[in-house]
Scaffold this active site. Structure first.
Site, PDB file in Angstrom:
ATOM      1  N   HIS A 278       6.120  12.406  -6.090  1.00 26.10           N
ATOM      2  CA  HIS A 278       7.030  11.603  -6.495  1.00 26.10           C
ATOM      3  C   HIS A 278       8.446  12.425  -6.504  1.00 26.10           C
ATOM      4  O   HIS A 278       8.999  12.944  -7.410  1.00 26.10           O
ATOM      5  CB  HIS A 278       6.979  11.000  -8.039  1.00 26.10           C
ATOM      6  CG  HIS A 278       6.030   9.948  -7.828  1.00 26.10           C
ATOM      7  ND1 HIS A 278       6.363   8.624  -7.668  1.00 26.10           N
ATOM      8  CD2 HIS A 278       4.743   9.928  -8.109  1.00 26.10           C
ATOM      9  CE1 HIS A 278       5.157   7.717  -7.566  1.00 26.10           C
ATOM     10  NE2 HIS A 278       4.383   8.667  -8.006  1.00 26.10           N
TER      11      HIS A 278
ATOM     12  N   ARG B  74      -4.427   8.469  -7.798  1.00 21.70           N
ATOM     13  CA  ARG B  74      -5.681   8.570  -7.980  1.00 21.70           C
ATOM     14  C   ARG B  74      -6.437   8.605  -6.721  1.00 21.70           C
ATOM     15  O   ARG B  74      -7.410   8.971  -6.463  1.00 21.70           O
ATOM     16  CB  ARG B  74      -6.245   7.270  -8.645  1.00 21.70           C
ATOM     17  CG  ARG B  74      -7.423   7.273  -9.347  1.00 21.70           C
ATOM     18  CD  ARG B  74      -7.670   6.114 -10.214  1.00 21.70           C
ATOM     19  NE  ARG B  74      -7.131   6.144 -11.680  1.00 21.70           N
ATOM     20  CZ  ARG B  74      -6.324   5.344 -12.320  1.00 21.70           C
ATOM     21  NH1 ARG B  74      -5.775   4.332 -11.461  1.00 21.70           N
ATOM     22  NH2 ARG B  74      -5.781   5.480 -13.436  1.00 21.70           N
TER      23      ARG B  74
ATOM     24  N   CYS C  83       4.200   8.213  -2.532  1.00 24.10           N
ATOM     25  CA  CYS C  83       3.013   8.014  -3.144  1.00 24.10           C
ATOM     26  C   CYS C  83       2.143   6.814  -2.493  1.00 24.10           C
ATOM     27  O   CYS C  83       1.605   6.904  -1.388  1.00 24.10           O
ATOM     28  CB  CYS C  83       3.389   7.793  -4.574  1.00 24.10           C
ATOM     29  SG  CYS C  83       1.842   8.123  -5.554  1.00 24.10           S
TER      30      CYS C  83
ATOM     31  N   ASP D  85      13.389   7.978 -20.723  1.00 28.89           N
ATOM     32  CA  ASP D  85      14.429   8.572 -21.355  1.00 28.89           C
ATOM     33  C   ASP D  85      14.217  10.138 -21.059  1.00 28.89           C
ATOM     34  O   ASP D  85      15.217  10.728 -21.061  1.00 28.89           O
ATOM     35  CB  ASP D  85      14.503   8.367 -22.900  1.00 28.89           C
ATOM     36  CG  ASP D  85      15.368   7.497 -23.292  1.00 28.89           C
ATOM     37  OD1 ASP D  85      16.206   6.733 -22.394  1.00 28.89           O
ATOM     38  OD2 ASP D  85      15.322   6.833 -24.295  1.00 28.89           O
TER      39      ASP D  85
ATOM     40  N   GLU E  51      11.112  11.589  -6.453  1.00 28.24           N
ATOM     41  CA  GLU E  51      12.489  11.377  -7.278  1.00 28.24           C
ATOM     42  C   GLU E  51      12.772  11.972  -8.744  1.00 28.24           C
ATOM     43  O   GLU E  51      13.639  11.884  -9.093  1.00 28.24           O
ATOM     44  CB  GLU E  51      12.418   9.478  -7.497  1.00 28.24           C
ATOM     45  CG  GLU E  51      11.334   9.029  -8.235  1.00 28.24           C
ATOM     46  CD  GLU E  51      10.041   8.859  -7.530  1.00 28.24           C
ATOM     47  OE1 GLU E  51       9.864   9.683  -6.395  1.00 28.24           O
ATOM     48  OE2 GLU E  51       9.093   8.183  -7.968  1.00 28.24           O
TER      49      GLU E  51
HETATM   50  N1  GLN Z   1      -1.949   3.455  -6.235  1.00 30.15           N
HETATM   51  C1  GLN Z   1      -2.163   4.971  -5.694  1.00 30.15           C
HETATM   52  C2  GLN Z   1      -2.812   5.809  -6.310  1.00 30.15           C
HETATM   53  O1  GLN Z   1      -3.479   5.561  -7.244  1.00 30.15           O
HETATM   54  C3  GLN Z   1      -0.443   5.034  -5.575  1.00 30.15           C
HETATM   55  C4  GLN Z   1       0.005   5.586  -6.898  1.00 30.15           C
HETATM   56  C5  GLN Z   1       1.446   5.638  -6.991  1.00 30.15           C
HETATM   57  O2  GLN Z   1       2.190   5.232  -6.108  1.00 30.15           O
HETATM   58  N2  GLN Z   1       1.981   6.208  -7.981  1.00 30.15           N
HETATM   59  O3  GLN Z   1      -3.309   6.803  -5.685  1.00 30.15           O
END
Ligand code: GLN
Length: 623
Positions: free
Chosen positions: A572, A525, A442, A120, A574
């Protein structure tokens, strides 16, 4: 010094950002003061009446679009020149939404400051075109943690710690702090409170009680409760029934809250007979009962609310007419209706986009991606047909090529866990070989690196240590800082907005209009292992976006000689796309997808801005 607000309640002046750890904080509102039953901690300098509160509470059931309703209402007031600050109050005990499964709860939305929140908050950011922070999101887990930690430090000095007044006091303090700081550090005109769940839920009862107290202390002209309810229309009866709505609102009134406005969600426009019954049983005049029936587009909701006079009633209840800026309102209305008209207009172009992820059956899991595509398709005048596919059963390159070439563009979104990863690697390879426009986000970015290492550099066992800790070619490995906090799940990632330095002359630079640095939001990560960067680049992968100081690769791309549009982002993109400000990497993808079907598109005005061709200004010419 105690002061009264004319409603009998005592306020004490408190620091707007009190440090709960300090004894000074407690002394300010006299936790040791046995006689202080009201216990309403108030930030220092707080002026009752300066900030107004609009509270939206759902009744009957959840899933009515409370977030869309609240954000549209907040937008109406913001367009009038009022400063607004929304806050979502969740009843669950999680500290944030970071550990929630997107399949059950929808996507995890990440704010600039790194807080992982409910989806939200994404709706608020998009509708209000305003960045939010941790001040705009509170969970029961945060409130209880704060109170229990204070109790262990002896912070309540002999008192028994109770739901009322301590828990409700902590909630009110949060709201008044937000009132004083808004989203820009200055007191805001209106705080918009959205209570998660529905009236009568066990979890949110203390929020509703806190809000009742707040309304009493602030005074009737400073708080407006809006009940969002639902009108049933069972097909066997073929008519609208008001009983469930009446009972739902009664639940709210039993909690001591009298709504001043009632918004009725329904499939069809709510008829007068039903509205009269609701008016009668809820003590709310007819002019303050609104039909919020289904619309073809959520973007038309602000206009529909304005036409129905919802904004006018709120201004009257809260005595806000004097603060309205009509010039600004006219300007904002023109901007918004230009957007809604573009949305409704027939589209000259088309693009089929495939999103190749893990949660193919639930769109909410990738809500922001869905929105970002929509923003860009609207801007480019295209009909975007989006298909969501699970890559778990893609086992051969032949299958991946067949799948990917059905689309004009593909996205490999973010994700965690091994399932579907090999299928994604095959799909990225297919997109590269078939020259289908590709955007990796990502995990999608990381998968593109693995694919490049395996199939271009010939490192057959290249992998991410997330999926194969023993790999000899760890092209993606854990961030050094993250290693230290292993074992804890919540809040242990690299989270929130970071600067990305864009390499001039690249596709990324063209997309970002030659801006040298941009800010984007991260949640990961693992990262490209810095020791592998040179080898990857020697194989033709261009790292066109990097952390300004550290060797963290944030954007990758392939040169035009290798592919028309092959881009990955460790962040990200988006999350920062807005209806009136679509995100550049998505713009590039959708434009490249249109150009794949209609090569002439590249020479249109929008095509010249967004499609990379050998002759386009700023386009990279290197092979
Ligand atoms: N699993 C991957 C990481 O931790 C990508 C994480 C994701 O796409 N938000 O780096």
């Amino acid at each position: 010094m105690p002061l009264t607000d004319g409603h009998g309640a005592h306020h004490r002046q408190l620091d707007p950002n009190p440090d709960p750890a300090s004894a000074g904080f407690l002394a300010q509102f006299g936790a040791s003061d046995e006689s202080n039953e009201a216990y309403s901690p108030t930030p220092r300098g707080y002026q009752p009446g300066r900030t107004k509160y609009v509270v939206v509470i759902g009744t009957v059931m959840s899933g009515l679009g409370k977030g869309i309703f609240s954000s549209s209402l907040a937008k109406l007031l913001k367009d009038k020149g009022l400063t607004v600050a929304p806050i979502k109050m969740e009843g669950y005990l999680n500290i944030d939404s970071g550990t929630l499964n997107p399949y059950r709860h929808g996507e995890v939305f990440v704010l600039e400051d790194g807080l992982e929140t409910d989806m939200d908050l994404g709706t608020y950011e998009r509708v209000l075109n305003q960045n939010l922070s941790r001040r705009n999101f509170v969970t029961a887990g945060q409130i209880y943690t704060e109170i229990l930690e204070r109790e262990r430090r002896g912070g309540y000095l002999g008192r028994d710690v109770q739901m009322i007044p301590h828990v409700t006091g902590a909630v009110k303090l949060r709201l008044r702090q937000l009132a004083m700081t808004g989203n820009d550090g200055k007191p805001c005109d209106v705080v918009f409170v959205e209570v998660g769940g529905t009236a009568g839920d066990y979890e949110n009862g203390f929020y509703i009680e806190a809000l009742r107290e707040l309304a009493f202390e602030e005074g009737p002209e400073n708080c407006c409760f809006v009940a969002l309810t639902y009108i049933l229309e069972p097909s066997i009866l073929g008519e609208q029934k008001s009983k469930a709505a009446q009972l739902g609102i009664k639940r709210l009134m039993e909690a001591g809250v009298q709504p001043q406005l009632i918004a009725c969600r329904a499939k069809n426009p709510v008829n007068d007979k039903v509205m009269q019954k609701i008016a009668m049983f809820s003590n709310v005049p007819m002019r303050r009962i609104f039909s919020m029936h289904d619309r073809t587009s959520i973007y038309s909701i602000p206009d529909a609310m304005r036409e129905a006079g919802l904004d006018r009633e709120i201004l009257s209840i809260l005595e806000l007419h004097d603060r309205v800026n009509t010039v600004q309102e006219d300007r904002e209305r023109v901007r918004w209706s230009a957007y809604t008209q573009r949305m409704a207009a027939p589209r000259a172009h088309k693009a089929r986009i495939g999103v190749l992820g893990k949660y193919a059956s639930l769109r909410d899991a990738y809500a922001s991606i869905d929105k970002a595509i929509e923003h860009c398709a609207t801007e480019l005048g295209a009909d975007a047909e989006v298909e969501w596919l699970d890559t778990s059963d893609v086992a051969t390159l032949a299958r991946a090529r067949e799948l990917v070439s059905r689309f004009d563009g593909v996205i490999v979104p973010g994700g965690f866990g091994m399932r579907g990863v090999e299928g994604k690697i095959l799909c990225v390879q297919a997109a590269r070989l078939e020259r289908v426009p590709f955007l990796g986000i990502c995990l999608g970015f990381q998968v593109a690196v693995i694919e490049h290492a395996r199939n271009v550099l010939g490192w057959a066992d290249a992998h991410s240590t997330e999926f194969d800790p023993a790999t000899q070619r760890p092209v993606i490995s854990e961030l050094p800082d993250q290693k230290k906090i292993e074992g804890i799940m919540g809040g242990t990632m690299r989270l929130g907005a970071q600067d990305v330095q864009i390499e001039p002359g690249t596709l990324a630079s063209m997309l970002y209009a030659a801006r040298p640095t941009v800010r984007e939001r991260f949640r990961h990560r693992y990262e490209v292992d810095p020791r592998m960067v040179d080898a990857l680049a020697a194989g033709g992968m261009v790292f066109s976006g990097r952390h300004p100081k550290h060797p963290i690769m944030q954007v990758l791309e392939l040169p035009l000689s290798a592919h028309p549009y092959f881009v990955g982002a460790q962040f990200h993109p988006e999350l920062t796309s807005r209806p009136l400000d679509p995100q550049p990497m998505f713009m590039g993808l959708v434009a490249a997808a249109i150009a794949r079907r209609e090569p002439e598109f590249a020479s249109t005005e929008l095509g010249r801005r967004w499609v990379r061709t050998a002759t386009a200004a700023g386009a990279p010419v290197r092979a």
